[in-house]
Design a protein around this motif. Structure first.
Motif, mmCIF file in Angstrom:
data_model
loop_
_atom_site.group_PDB
_atom_site.id
_atom_site.type_symbol
_atom_site.label_atom_id
_atom_site.label_comp_id
_atom_site.label_asym_id
_atom_site.label_seq_id
_atom_site.Cartn_x
_atom_site.Cartn_y
_atom_site.Cartn_z
ATOM 1 N N UNK A 123 -6.714 -6.431 -6.603
ATOM 2 C CA UNK A 123 -5.820 -5.449 -5.991
ATOM 3 C C UNK A 123 -6.383 -4.042 -6.143
ATOM 4 N N UNK A 124 -6.601 -3.376 -5.026
ATOM 5 C CA UNK A 124 -7.058 -1.996 -5.056
ATOM 6 C C UNK A 124 -8.533 -1.810 -5.337
ATOM 7 N N UNK A 125 -9.236 -2.871 -5.701
ATOM 8 C CA UNK A 125 -10.671 -2.741 -5.965
ATOM 9 C C UNK A 125 -11.429 -2.641 -4.655
ATOM 10 N N UNK A 126 -10.978 -3.389 -3.654
ATOM 11 C CA UNK A 126 -11.532 -3.271 -2.307
ATOM 12 C C UNK A 126 -10.366 -3.058 -1.347
ATOM 13 N N UNK A 127 -10.622 -2.378 -0.259
ATOM 14 C CA UNK A 127 -9.558 -2.137 0.716
ATOM 15 C C UNK A 127 -9.262 -3.415 1.497
ATOM 16 N N UNK A 128 -8.016 -3.505 1.994
ATOM 17 C CA UNK A 128 -7.577 -4.649 2.794
ATOM 18 C C UNK A 128 -6.958 -4.119 4.081
ATOM 19 N N UNK A 129 -7.814 -3.695 5.028
ATOM 20 C CA UNK A 129 -7.308 -3.034 6.238
ATOM 21 C C UNK A 129 -6.378 -3.911 7.077
ATOM 22 N N UNK A 130 -6.470 -5.238 6.927
ATOM 23 C CA UNK A 130 -5.593 -6.116 7.701
ATOM 24 C C UNK A 130 -4.121 -5.940 7.322
ATOM 25 N N UNK A 136 4.178 -1.677 8.029
ATOM 26 C CA UNK A 136 3.789 -1.324 6.655
ATOM 27 C C UNK A 136 3.514 0.176 6.512
ATOM 28 N N UNK A 137 2.969 0.778 7.556
ATOM 29 C CA UNK A 137 2.748 2.234 7.522
ATOM 30 C C UNK A 137 4.090 2.953 7.407
ATOM 31 N N UNK A 138 5.068 2.534 8.208
ATOM 32 C CA UNK A 138 6.404 3.140 8.149
ATOM 33 C C UNK A 138 7.032 2.939 6.774
ATOM 34 N N UNK A 139 6.844 1.750 6.212
ATOM 35 C CA UNK A 139 7.395 1.475 4.884
ATOM 36 C C UNK A 139 6.729 2.345 3.828
ATOM 37 N N UNK A 140 5.409 2.526 3.929
ATOM 38 C CA UNK A 140 4.684 3.348 2.962
ATOM 39 C C UNK A 140 5.152 4.803 3.013
ATOM 40 N N UNK A 141 5.360 5.311 4.231
ATOM 41 C CA UNK A 141 5.839 6.691 4.385
ATOM 42 C C UNK A 141 7.234 6.833 3.779
ATOM 43 N N UNK A 142 8.104 5.866 4.035
ATOM 44 C CA UNK A 142 9.483 5.923 3.525
ATOM 45 C C UNK A 142 9.528 5.810 2.007
ATOM 46 N N UNK A 143 8.754 4.881 1.459
ATOM 47 C CA UNK A 143 8.762 4.676 0.004
ATOM 48 C C UNK A 143 8.134 5.866 -0.717
ATOM 49 N N UNK A 144 6.955 6.309 -0.242
ATOM 50 C CA UNK A 144 6.256 7.407 -0.913
ATOM 51 C C UNK A 144 6.954 8.746 -0.705
ATOM 52 N N UNK A 145 7.287 9.045 0.544
ATOM 53 C CA UNK A 145 7.878 10.350 0.862
ATOM 54 C C UNK A 145 9.363 10.447 0.599
ATOM 55 N N UNK A 146 10.036 9.280 0.484
ATOM 56 C CA UNK A 146 11.471 9.276 0.242
ATOM 57 C C UNK A 146 11.843 8.861 -1.162
ATOM 58 N N UNK A 168 -1.623 1.068 -2.240
ATOM 59 C CA UNK A 168 -2.490 -0.108 -2.358
ATOM 60 C C UNK A 168 -1.759 -1.382 -1.943
ATOM 61 N N UNK A 169 -0.507 -1.497 -2.338
ATOM 62 C CA UNK A 169 0.226 -2.730 -2.033
ATOM 63 C C UNK A 169 0.757 -2.760 -0.603
ATOM 64 N N UNK A 170 1.169 -1.633 -0.065
ATOM 65 C CA UNK A 170 1.804 -1.626 1.258
ATOM 66 C C UNK A 170 0.802 -1.555 2.403
ATOM 67 N N UNK A 171 -0.217 -0.701 2.279
ATOM 68 C CA UNK A 171 -1.160 -0.558 3.400
ATOM 69 C C UNK A 171 -2.579 -0.983 3.045
ATOM 70 N N UNK A 172 -2.760 -1.591 1.872
ATOM 71 C CA UNK A 172 -4.054 -2.176 1.537
ATOM 72 C C UNK A 172 -5.154 -1.189 1.203
#
Length: 256
Positions: A123-130, A136-146, A168-172
């Protein structure tokens, strides 16, 4: 404040800047140091002064990362803007939620995080662009920014760590790029909270300015080390910070 306490605080500010730049959690060092070095200092003033130092360090780290690595602005930009608002809201609510109400929840979350990172060594050692889907982008913005920004305004310590894990977990993202985005969002959370604390007179400006300079030095060093040593190094520091957070919250919950 005597000279010894001042030197201790400045050293803590530099160390906090380094930890924050690598993976977050610098508030674990700086907030207790402030409260110990200045007995009788109101908690709100300690939080506000800490934000003054922290925004200098996180902004420096964010600039260092932005110059040397690619940042996912579609995630980090909206999250940082949202974070200013939600962190300010959290700061306005600071003190309204008793510590005993949030400690058990945070402990459970942190223990889960520690186990998750430990037993998923990639986890987080290599990126997972898939993993980077629109949802997931929307979720990352909501979780991080909210959610995380609200927590930072109200309480604070560990915010950077939670942000790195969210990305790392939401958008890889790998840990280095996740940390880069975390610094941008953390600068937004610090700004929102600082404005609220300052408007209420809860910032010790002279001391905060000195701490800010030391925080900048530590942040610049930490960001360069993270970029040079890579995601494996950041992962190791992250685990240490999470375990320290668990120990601190556990002590506060059951011993103090």
């Amino acid at each position: 404040m005597d000279a010894g306490s001042l030197v201790t605080l400045l050293g803590a500010a530099a160390a906090a800047g380094w930890v924050d730049a690598v993976v977050g959690g610098g508030g674990l060092l700086l907030l207790p140091a402030l409260l110990i070095a200045a007995p009788g200092l109101p908690v709100a003033t300690a939080l506000g002064t800490n934000k003054l130092a922290a925004i200098a360090g996180t902004s420096t780290a964010a600039l260092t990362y932005a110059r040397r690595t690619k940042i996912d602005w579609a995630v980090a930009g909206p999250a940082a803007g949202l974070a200013v608002v939600f962190s300010g809201t959290g700061a306005a609510l600071a003190g309204s939620v008793p510590a005993e109400a949030y400690r058990p929840v945070l402990l459970a979350v942190l223990v889960t995080v520690a186990l998750f990172v430990t037993f998923r060594p990639r986890l987080g050692v290599v990126s997972e662009p898939q993993r980077r889907t629109r949802t997931r982008v929307a979720a990352a913005v909501a979780v991080a920014g909210g959610v995380i920004a609200l927590y930072d305004g109200m309480i604070g310590p560990g915010t950077g760590t939670f942000l790195v894990l969210a990305f790392t977990t939401l958008v890889g993202s790998d840990f280095v790029h996740g940390s880069a985005m975390a610094k941008l969002v953390n600068a937004g959370t610090n700004l929102g909270a600082l404005v609220v604390f300052a408007s209420a007179g809860h910032v010790w400006w002279l001391l905060g300015a000195g701490m800010a300079l030391c925080n900048i030095a530590g942040a610049a060093l930490g960001a360069r080390m993270a970029l040079r040593r890579g995601s494996g190094f950041v992962r190791g520091v992250l685990l240490v910070v999470v375990f320290v957070l668990v120990a601190k919250l556990g002590y506060d919950q059951w011993v103090s």
